[in-house]
Design a protein around this motif. Structure first.
Motif, PDB file in Angstrom:
ATOM      1  N   GLU A   1     -17.359  23.329  17.765  1.00 54.51           N
ATOM      2  CA  GLU A   1     -16.850  22.022  18.189  1.00 54.51           C
ATOM      3  C   GLU A   1     -17.262  20.985  17.170  1.00 54.51           C
ATOM      4  N   PRO A   2     -16.602  19.868  17.084  1.00 53.04           N
ATOM      5  CA  PRO A   2     -15.598  19.330  17.984  1.00 53.04           C
ATOM      6  C   PRO A   2     -14.214  19.943  17.735  1.00 53.04           C
ATOM      7  N   PHE A   3     -13.422  19.943  18.790  1.00 55.61           N
ATOM      8  CA  PHE A   3     -12.051  20.445  18.709  1.00 55.61           C
ATOM      9  C   PHE A   3     -11.144  19.393  18.095  1.00 55.61           C
ATOM     10  N   ASP A   4     -10.128  19.851  17.434  1.00 56.90           N
ATOM     11  CA  ASP A   4      -9.074  18.977  16.934  1.00 56.90           C
ATOM     12  C   ASP A   4      -7.781  19.775  17.057  1.00 56.90           C
ATOM     13  N   LEU A   5      -6.925  19.382  17.965  1.00 58.81           N
ATOM     14  CA  LEU A   5      -5.697  20.138  18.206  1.00 58.81           C
ATOM     15  C   LEU A   5      -4.609  19.835  17.186  1.00 58.81           C
ATOM     16  N   ASP A   6      -4.750  18.757  16.425  1.00 59.04           N
ATOM     17  CA  ASP A   6      -3.730  18.409  15.445  1.00 59.04           C
ATOM     18  C   ASP A   6      -3.851  19.220  14.164  1.00 59.04           C
ATOM     19  N   GLU A   7      -5.073  19.480  13.724  1.00 64.01           N
ATOM     20  CA  GLU A   7      -5.280  20.311  12.538  1.00 64.01           C
ATOM     21  C   GLU A   7      -6.651  20.956  12.633  1.00 64.01           C
ATOM     22  N   ALA A   8      -6.791  22.087  11.972  1.00 63.68           N
ATOM     23  CA  ALA A   8      -8.050  22.815  12.026  1.00 63.68           C
ATOM     24  C   ALA A   8      -9.140  22.044  11.290  1.00 63.68           C
ATOM     25  N   PRO A   9     -10.256  21.742  11.978  1.00 63.25           N
ATOM     26  CA  PRO A   9     -11.354  21.080  11.283  1.00 63.25           C
ATOM     27  C   PRO A   9     -12.001  22.038  10.277  1.00 63.25           C
ATOM     28  N   GLU A  10     -12.732  21.482   9.340  1.00 58.65           N
ATOM     29  CA  GLU A  10     -13.340  22.287   8.278  1.00 58.65           C
ATOM     30  C   GLU A  10     -14.219  23.404   8.839  1.00 58.65           C
TER      31      GLU A  10
END
Length: 83
Positions: free
Chosen positions: A10-19
Motif C-alpha cells: 500500500e498505498p493503492f492507486d487504481l489509476d496507475e501502478a505505483p512504483e
C-alpha cells in the motif's frame, strides 16, 4: 519444503501502478518463483524453502524503498518440493 507467499503493498492507486507495485513484479519475476499471480489487490507466488524467504527479504527492502507505506504478507507451507 514448498512455500506460498501472499503479498500486498500500500498505498493503492487504481489509476496507475505505483512504483512499489512495479517493484513487486520485478522481484517476483527474477526470484525463481513459480505459480506467480500479480494482481491489483494482491500477489502470490510459490517456491522452495530457500527461494521464498530470499524473495521476501528483497521484496521488503525494495518496496519500502520505492514508497510502500505498508506491506502485508503471509507465508504458507503448501507441500514438499517436487510435488
Amino acid at each position: 519444503m514448498r512455500l506460498r507467499v501472499e503479498l500486498t503493498t500500500e498505498p493503492f492507486d487504481l489509476d496507475e501502478a505505483p512504483e512499489h507495485a512495479v517493484v513487486v513484479r520485478e522481484v517476483v519475476g527474477t526470484a525463481g518463483l513459480d505459480a506467480v499471480h500479480v494482481g491489483p489487490f494482491g500477489n502470490t507466488a510459490e517456491g522452495g524453502a530457500d527461494a521464498v524467504p530470499a524473495a521476501v527479504g528483497a521484496l521488503l527492502r525494495r518496496t519500502l524503498a520505492a514508497g510502500a507505506t505498508r506491506v502485508s504478507l503471509q507465508i504458507d507451507v503448501v507441500g514438499e518440493d517436487g510435488r
